[in-house]
Design an enzyme around this catalytic site. Structure first.
Site, PDB file in Angstrom:
ATOM      1  N   THR A 135     105.849 -33.773  23.777  1.00 42.73           N
ATOM      2  CA  THR A 135     104.585 -34.435  22.996  1.00 42.73           C
ATOM      3  C   THR A 135     103.272 -34.090  24.114  1.00 42.73           C
ATOM      4  O   THR A 135     103.435 -34.716  25.112  1.00 42.73           O
ATOM      5  CB  THR A 135     104.723 -35.542  22.376  1.00 42.73           C
ATOM      6  OG1 THR A 135     105.781 -35.451  21.589  1.00 42.73           O
ATOM      7  CG2 THR A 135     103.492 -35.543  21.376  1.00 42.73           C
ATOM      8  N   GLY A 174     108.440 -41.571  26.584  1.00 43.18           N
ATOM      9  CA  GLY A 174     109.187 -42.912  26.772  1.00 43.18           C
ATOM     10  C   GLY A 174     110.007 -42.795  28.376  1.00 43.18           C
ATOM     11  O   GLY A 174     110.518 -41.972  28.655  1.00 43.18           O
ATOM     12  N   GLU A 420     111.149 -38.109  17.181  1.00 41.41           N
ATOM     13  CA  GLU A 420     112.372 -36.895  16.738  1.00 41.41           C
ATOM     14  C   GLU A 420     111.767 -36.349  15.479  1.00 41.41           C
ATOM     15  O   GLU A 420     112.784 -35.804  14.848  1.00 41.41           O
ATOM     16  CB  GLU A 420     113.434 -37.564  16.621  1.00 41.41           C
ATOM     17  CG  GLU A 420     114.103 -38.586  17.460  1.00 41.41           C
ATOM     18  CD  GLU A 420     114.207 -37.660  19.178  1.00 41.41           C
ATOM     19  OE1 GLU A 420     114.194 -36.546  19.065  1.00 41.41           O
ATOM     20  OE2 GLU A 420     114.035 -38.264  19.989  1.00 41.41           O
TER      21      GLU A 420
END
Ligand SMILES: Cc1cc2nc3c(=O)[nH]c(=O)nc-3n(C[C@H](O)[C@H](O)[C@H](O)COP(=O)(O)OP(=O)(O)OC[C@H]3O[C@@H](n4cnc5c(N)ncnc54)[C@H](O)[C@@H]3O)c2cc1C
Length: 635
Positions: A135, A174, A420
């Site tokens: 992203t 993350g 996701e």
């Protein structure tokens, strides 16, 4: 004196042991039994002081937990399976979670043998810690719109990886915020022959000796998140200014680039979906277990909680005995079972697919697995997040306290509707696959179909319900929805899939319902889940002509109510005990096995720093500056 919960447990007619054996394999249960006491006894994993930390303290604490869990792995010589289970036992994601779940997993799935041999041992020893960076600040869902570029330089046999604009900074990643020293970067491959779309590149981002950002790399943490969720995950950002990496750092099991810059595309353009499927396929079962934790807490609490007595002479009633509490919590209990079982079936199918892919390069199961994992991700996350909030409300005021634990489960679960793949975006992929399959079937009615698409034959053979079968009703409803969507698509050729995204989401959810309800083994909750699914689907059952009268609709509701009434309080205790949750594993303090709620709540608040010690003194001094003589004398 035994608590209300213990008294209820004594009346259970449920064989918790045999149901526990359906929920987990003997090996999974043995691993948990080995690991849980270790975490419960370790001070690093104690939970009571957690809510008082700010974001920076949470990051330090997250690193401390990550370090400790690795120490435990090495001390106890855990197998890989035990290690994975140990990570799963943490209700919250840690900075190392995606190193294991995405970085290493994707290298294993999409790396060549040589790449795997080089990187995986370094990943296992944590010399290399990675994250999955897809992203960007300005693009997420639209993967084709990603801007990060990896330009091949044949002169040096390297890629030059760059974020061309501020907006192309990687964002939300993350594990990147404070810990990762490598990132698996999704970037557009640029070759002398032209651009080839997004590919994956391993990019070192922090120095392995100093842990400082490498030259031309800007990296950091994006800060606290909604509802305080994901508070131990260091979601980060990354800007790359012409960072050079060797050609060997592009994952090239499927598509590859040779030294002269020539490109060999993947044999099947869907092969790179494999890792996305792996990440999505794990979500439904985790969502089911998360809901199971919340429902266990809520049911146990609502057995101990008493409000109002039927008469002056009687004791107050347990709030779980109220119709509106039971009608909310029992179907949620059934829902958590349903997603655990369906999640297991999906995972087994995924393993079957992996086996045939690895052995024979067979990808024939991919379209089915892709559609199922996506549909189940969508429906499980929607249902479990809404279920978590409902469980909190069932607990009244104390549900909103951090001590209930349900709030932190909700905060951890809610972004699963977005990551996701945003649910509304990815639903379109399933809807498209189903409309395509139906079109194909209409031309060749005897064409073979994957099992989970078989209900589509009803749209070809006519939606008439030939038998009064609950599952058959779900099949017919989904076939009817796909047929309607196919007509909508055919009559509006100018419209794109985004124009159908609202209907596509209903189709995806209905497709998941068929699989979930067909995956359930026989338990006291099976009928309840199927009936609750049908009741929730009543508008669509009526629209598609599957239910044709008010009487039939009422009958479904009546049967759902009868299933709820058929469960005694003792039985639902047995069914929650079958989850075999350890008290340490359930967040909060009110969902424990013995059910002594109020004493634990009082003891907990008395021990909090805010009410005692130095912090208590500091607070007293500040309060006196408001109420005390000093300020008043200035007035
Ligand atoms: C907690 C968390 C952790 C994350 N971790 C990672 C990570 O480790 N690595 C990583 O790469 N990314 C990560 N992400 C990013 C995540 O994958 C994306 O945010 C997600 O895929 C959604 O994309 P988006 O943000 O671009 O949403 P957008 O696409 O901008 O969505 C905005 C709205 O537009 C709608 N919309 C957009 N396109 C369409 C369409 N075609 N049709 C209909 N509606 C549409 C959506 O439904 C939504 O309502 C994480 C996100 C979160 C919240």
């Amino acid at each position: 004196m035994p608590s209300d919960l213990e008294l209820a447990r004594a009346t259970s007619s449920v064989d918790a042991e045999s149901i526990a054996a359906l929920l987990r394999t003997p090996n999974e249960r043995a691993v948990r039994a080995k690991l849980l006491p270790i975490f419960a006894a370790d001070q690093v994993f104690a939970k009571t002081s957690r809510p008082f930390k700010n974001h920076a303290q949470n990051m330090l604490y997250a690193l401390e937990m990550s370090k400790r869990i690795l120490e435990l792995r090495d001390t106890h010589k855990w197998t890989h399976e035990e290690w994975k289970a140990a990570l799963d036992l943490q209700n919250d994601s840690l900075p190392i979670t995606l190193h294991e779940g995405a970085f290493a997993t994707v290298i294993e799935a999409q790396g060549t043998d040589a790449q795997r041999d080089f990187w995986i041992p370094k990943c296992r020893s944590y010399q290399v810690i990675g994250c999955y960076a897809q992203t960007e600040l300005a693009h997420g869902s639209n993967v084709q719109g990603l801007e990060t570029i990896a330009k091949f330089d044949p002169a040096t046999d390297e890629y030059i990886v760059s974020s061309p604009r501020r907006e192309s900074t990687k964002w939300w990643i993350g594990g990147m915020g404070v810990l990762a020293n490598h990132a698996l970067v999704q970037a557009i491959l640029e070759l002398p022959s032209g651009r080839k779309g997004p590919h994956l590149f391993i990019v070192p981002i922090r120095n392995q000796t100093t842990h400082r950002p490498l030259p031309n790399v800007t990296v950091g943490d994006i800060g606290p998140k909604a509802y305080g969720g994901f508070c131990y995950m260091d979601n980060g950002y990354l800007h790359l200014s012409s960072v050079r990496i060797p050609r060997a750092n592009m994952l090239q099991r499927f598509a590859s680039v040779s030294a002269d810059g020539s490109y060999t595309p993947a044999k099947h353009d869907k092969l790179s979906y494999g890792s996305m499927v792996a990440l999505r396929a794990g979500i439904p079962i985790n969502s089911g277990w998360n809901l199971a934790r919340a429902v266990t807490i809520a049911i146990r609490y609502c057995i101990n909680r008493r409000q109002f007595s039927p008469s002056k002479t009687e004791v107050e009633s347990q709030v779980l005995t109220y119709a509106s509490t039971k009608m909310r919590l029992y179907p949620l209990l059934a829902r958590s079972y349903a997603y655990i079982f369906a999640g297991r079936s999906l995972w087994a199918l995924y393993q079957q697919f992996l086996e045939s892919l690895t052995k024979d390069g067979d990808i024939s199961m991919l379209p089915e697995i892709h559609a199922l994992s996506t549909a189940l991700k969508v429906k499980a996350t929607w249902d479990c997040v809404s279920g978590l909030e409902e469980a909190r409300k069932c607990m009244g005021g104390h549900g909103f306290s951090h001590m209930s634990g349900v709030g932190s489960l909700f905060a951890a679960q809610t972004p699963s509707q977005t990551y996701e793949g945003d649910n509304y975006v990815i639903s379109q992929q399933i809807a498209r696959a189903l409309v395509k399959a139906l079109g194909f079937l209409k031309q060749m009615p005897d064409a073979p179909l994957p099992d989970s698409f078989a209900y589509l034959r009803l749209a070809v053979n006519g939606l008439r319900i030939t038998k009064d079968d609950d599952l058959h009703m779900l099949h017919a409803r989904t076939a009817g929805l796909v047929e309607e969507l196919a007509k909508e698509v055919a009559t509006n050729p100018e419209k794109g899939w985004t124009d159908h995204s609202w209907t596509a989401a209903r189709v995806a959810a209905a497709h998941a319902d068929v699989f979930v309800c067909s995956s359930l083994p026989e338990t006291p909750l099976t009928k309840l889940h199927i009936l609750s699914t049908l009741v929730a689907a009543l508008p669509e059952l009526l629209e598609t002509g599957v239910v044709t009268s008010a009487q039939s609709a009422k009958e479904l509701r009546r049967r759902q109510g009868a299933e709820v009434e058929g469960l005694s309080i003792g039985d639902v205790v047995g069914l929650t005990d079958a989850f075999e949750f350890d008290d340490w594993e359930l967040p909060g303090v009110v969902g424990g096995k013995e059910g002594m709620v109020y004493g634990k709540m009082l003891k907990t608040v008395e021990e909090w720093d805010i009410n005692k010690g130095e912090m208590g003194e500091e607070i007293r001094r500040m309060a006196l500056e408001i109420t005390g003589k000093g300020r008043r004398s200035k007035l």
